[in-house]
Scaffold this active site. Structure first.
Site, short mmCIF file in Angstrom:
data_model
loop_
_atom_site.label_atom_id
_atom_site.label_comp_id
_atom_site.label_asym_id
_atom_site.label_seq_id
_atom_site.Cartn_x
_atom_site.Cartn_y
_atom_site.Cartn_z
N GLY B 13 38.54 54.34 37.26
CA GLY B 13 38.78 54.00 35.85
C GLY B 13 38.29 55.08 34.91
CB ALA B 16 43.31 60.17 36.01
N GLY B 17 42.75 57.17 35.66
CA GLY B 17 42.99 55.79 36.06
C GLY B 17 43.30 54.89 34.87
NE ARG B 305 34.40 75.71 32.11
CZ ARG B 305 34.63 74.43 31.89
NH1 ARG B 305 34.94 73.64 32.91
NH2 ARG B 305 34.55 73.93 30.69
#
Lengths: 256, 629
Positions: B13, B16-17, B305
């Site tokens: 959750g 994306a979820g 990075r």
């Protein structure tokens, strides 16, 4: 006690079967409560040298932004991830730190409680913006001033950790008060230009049994909020608005 | 179509979820949302800096095409290009959606969404909410999902964990087995499609910026059930973290985006090779040496990075690290109080965990494991592919099992650009929200019509495993094994990789796999038994660690985050290909194969950040896209 060590005194167990258990650790400059609990997992032996079970607790981001690791530390509600051991030893002059689970929520085990009620409150206050749908119509929401955005942002950093409810004398098993966080969220959604359209419905929740009437103005909440959210300001604001709403409802005046 | 609602399971959750669950519910599906925590506490809340959207509100002639170009180049050409192009094209619509559903973005004086600069680009392309953008995006989506929950379209299974996919006789995903983390009860959930959105795997390294939820266990379990895992060896190391006993804490790239500078005290008696090939002295003795600014004049402190992390390590290996350690200064002391306010929540984290005031004294930071570029292999038929509508985007090699967000491998290639993850998570979630209903429409037979045996068999396997694991009485402690695994992974499978070290790491992982059989359960109860839960996860974590190490060992080149000094060049001739790991229980190592990369939009060019000028990059074979679909 050896000055090179410290002790966590943990109130643990399951409902009706809670007890204190102590654990001793070597001092280490950068230890926090979480890293100490992790040590217990690797070697679950209490201060008496008895083998025991690892202590259960909730954790997540460990950056004080997810709200998971709430507990009572020396009696005060806070996030365990920012609780630095050396700071406690320095500030209290004691090498013993007490951990306990929150008391205003049903206990599961050890330091874990069930905070479902806080999330149910977010449903009750209609904590969302009622958009027509998420398909793109090429339009942004309404413009928002920098000042309003800043106010909204602070309110929206609430991580539903429960420290405010834990500290509140009015949140208890005899009262239905939803607690300060939910009231502050009403203010948040009522500030959003689209959220305003459902302002009245949220305020009617605030005027109900579980709403603002429950607040006794003890002001504990604002003192323990890890995010520095102006909870008492929200509570008094929602209190005034709710009164106005009740009046409007009485004379049947729809909100403009 | 059948009048009964279609059932979809979403596991995870985070951004994306939640975006997937929201879209599915909007399309009338009934969603079972499974999460190991309250979805509102998912790791997405940790994303600080912002979300990249090329909407060109700063008059810089920015465009989604340039955004896609930066992303492809930033990923060192390892990513398939069509999905990136579509993601960048969809960006502006995603920003409008997030604004409409109430995400409190920072504003311009006129009241519009404001933008800042981030690494790997020269444009002000990053929309943000203070310094907790991920938290704010997540909350806005969580609120929409709660709205659907109130309407009965979403049913949450929080504090439950995915253990196993239910696969029917035809190899199609039909449901999952979960356990309740409070009491270890096993449950089977049926569904017509399963979407996995379980994020990254930083906890394998322990010393990472990830939340402790990010174990990678769900993907590990799926991999052990036959799911292909792609580009595992690509793990992003964030250059600026605060070291801690329990975890690494991130100091956002936005600190550099707002003018923060990286430096160490120089030492003119030492020399170092610059990226342009020249050898120069390490600054002036006793004076601050802003090495990134000198080495990369165009991008300075905002190089991608992977580059920043390697340069920090290289400088420290020269003995220039602050206090002789692997750490450098990140300095915001010269910035105005307005900028300090903008960065308040990041600076507060530093203050809270070190007790030091970063407004007065430069911060001490070091590189740390941060993001998982690799993940579940998923399909992506491009918009102009002939077979676009007979294939399904974001679907794994197991029909009916989709994978989105950080747990898939699609969008970031060999290195992710800052502020691209929030976009890829929301985008892939929305895409799955459209692809899943289409998949179910074409599916023959619903899960609810399948015989009970299929589900019972899966549950039986987990019951057996639970019994076995709970009765373990060996001498090993699983948390100790975790420490050992993490130490090896951090030392040998992170910033700098050497083949002899990687071989040692693989040997170590196999040794841990053997010792895992001999663990003892320090807690045998069923009430909130976290030791058991972790022991169950650890097996899958070990297998994924092997995937990472083996992929790294085989890849003899330097690409993006995968740096192997023995092979210091990117080798497009031999290694411009996707790594695919497959689990074979009869072998003691992952089976590695390779697959070509879809490069229809941009031919590989050197990834140069020393002299790059703001040009007008173009991509080829771009079909005008009116909308996402």
């Amino acid at each position: 006690m050896d000055a090179g060590t410290y002790v966590l005194k943990i109130y643990r167990g399951t409902p009706g079967k809670q007890y204190w258990e102590q654990f001793e650790f070597k001092r280490n400059y950068s230890a926090n409560v979480i890293s100490a609990l992790m040590e217990i997992q690797k070697r679950p032996v209490n201060r008496k040298g008895e083998i025991t079970t690892p202590v259960a607790w909730e954790q997540g981001c460990l950056e004080e932004v997810c709200g998971s690791c709430s507990m009572l530390i020396n009696g005060k509600p806070r996030q365990a991830c920012t609780a630095l051991i050396e700071e406690y030893i320095r500030d209290t002059g004691s090498n013993v730190i007490a951990l306990a689970p929150f008391t205003k929520f049903p206990l599961i085990r050890d330091l874990c409680v069930n905070r479902d009620s806080m999330f149910q409150a977010l449903v009750k206050i209609r904590g969302w913006i009622s958009v027509d749908g998420t398909e793109d119509q090429g339009e942004f929401g309404q413009p928002i001033s920098q000042e309003v955005q800043q106010a909204m942002y602070v309110l929206s950093t609430c991580m539903t950790c429960g420290c405010c409810s834990e500290s509140c004398p009015q949140v208890n098993h005899r009262s239905e008060f939803m607690g300060p966080a939910a009231m502050s969220q009403i203010r948040y959604f009522n500030t959003n230009p689209t959220g305003k359209l459902e302002k009245s419905e949220r305020l009617r929740v605030a005027t109900g049994q579980e709403g603002i009437a429950g607040c006794g103005n003890a002001q504990n909440c604002v003192r323990v909020c890890p995010k520095g959210i102006p909870l008492t300001e929200s509570l008094s604001l929602i209190g005034r608005e709710a009164t106005k709403q009740a009046l409007k409802d009485l004379i049947g005046l729809p909100d403009a | 179509m059948n009048t009964r609602k279609t059932e979809v399971i979403v596991v995870g959750g985070g951004l994306a979820g939640l975006s997937c669950a929201m879209k599915l519910a909007e399309k009338g599906c009934h969603v079972k949302l499974v999460s190991v925590t309250k979805v509102r506490r998912s790791h997405s809340v940790c994303a600080q800096g912002g979300i990249n959207i090329a909407i060109n509100l700063k008059g810089e002639d920015d465009s989604p095409i340039i955004h896609a170009y930066d992303t492809i180049k930033g990923g060192d050409f390892l990513a398939n290009q069509p999905s990136i192009v579509e993601m960048c094209m969809a960006g502006p619509a995603i920003l409008r959606m997030m604004d409409r559903i109430g995400c409190p973005f920072n504003r311009t004086p006129e009241g519009h969404v404001d933008f800042r600069r981030f690494g790997g680009t020269l444009y002000h392309r990053t929309a943000f909410c203070g310094a907790s953008t991920g938290q704010q995006l997540l909350y806005a989506l969580d609120e929409q999902v709660r709205r659907y929950e109130a309407k009965g379209l979403v049913e949450k299974y929080e504090h439950h964990e995915f253990l196993r996919l239910v696969i029917d006789g035809e190899g199609i995903a039909r449901g999952i087995v979960i356990h309740d983390l409070f009491n270890l009860e096993l449950h089977v959930l049926r569904a017509d499609a399963v979407v996995i959105a379980t994020g990254g795997l930083g906890f394998i390294y322990k010393q990472s910026t990830n939340s402790t939820f990010c174990t990678g266990a769900a993907n590990g379990r799926l991999y052990m059930q036959g799911m292909k895992y792609a580009n595992g060896e690509f793990i992003q190391i964030h250059p600026t973290c605060i070291p801690g006993n329990d975890k690494m804490r991130l100091i956002s790239e936005s600190v550099r985006g707002e003018g923060g500078r990286i430096w160490v005290f120089g030492d003119s008696s030492k020399t170092i090779e610059f990226p342009d090939g020249s050898t120069r002295s390490c600054g002036k003795t006793g004076e601050p040496w802003y090495f990134l600014e000198e080495m990369y004049p165009a991008f300075g402190n905002l190089v991608p990075r992977d580059i920043a992390s390697r340069e920090v390590l290289r400088i420290c290996e020269q003995g220039l690290g602050v206090d002789g350690k692997i750490q450098v200064f990140l300095d915001v002391t010269h910035l105005s109080s307005e900028v300090h306010t903008k960065l308040a929540s990041v600076l507060e984290i530093y203050e809270k965990f070190t007790g030091d005031n970063p407004r007065k004294n430069p911060m001490k930071i070091c590189p740390g494991v941060h993001y998982t570029m690799g993940g579940a292999w998923v399909d992506w038929p491009a918009i102009d592919d002939q077979d676009r509508w007979v294939r399904y985007r974001q679907m794994t090699n197991i029909p009916g099992c989709f994978n989105i967000g950080e747990s898939d491998y699609l969008f970031h290639g060999a290195n992710r650009l800052g502020a691209n993850s929030l976009l890829s998570c929301i985008f892939s979630g929305l895409v799955a929200g459209q692809e899943v209903p289409r998949y179910i429409e074409n599916l023959k037979g619903f899960s609810r019509d399948l015989p009970e045996e299929v589900f019972k068999a899966a549950q039986d396997l987990e019951e057996k495993r639970q019994k076995e694991l709970l009765s373990k009485e060996g001498t090993e402690n699983v948390h100790q094994l975790h420490d050992e695994m993490a130490n090896y992974m951090v030392r040998f499978v992170s910033v700098k990789r050497d083949n002899p070290d990687l071989k040692r790491a693989i040997q170590k992982l196999k040794e841990l796999r053997a010792r895992y059989e001999n663990i003892g359960m320090t807690d045998r109860g069923k009430e909130l038994n976290q030791t058991y839960v972790f022991a169950h996860q650890f097996q899958a974590m070990l297998e994924i660690a092997l995937v990472i190490a083996k992929g790294a060992l085989l890849r003899n080149e330097f690409r993006g985050s995968h740096f192997k000094p023995e092979f210091p060049e990117r080798d497009d001739q031999n290694w411009l290909k996707t790594t695919i790991a497959t689990y074979d229980p009869s072998q003691d190592e992952p089976v590695i194969t390779y697959e070509p990369i879809d490069m229809r939009h941009l031919d590989p060019i050197p990834r140069d950040y020393t002299t790059a000028k703001k040009g007008k990059p173009t991509l080829k074979n771009i079909r005008p896209l009116d909308s996402l679909e």
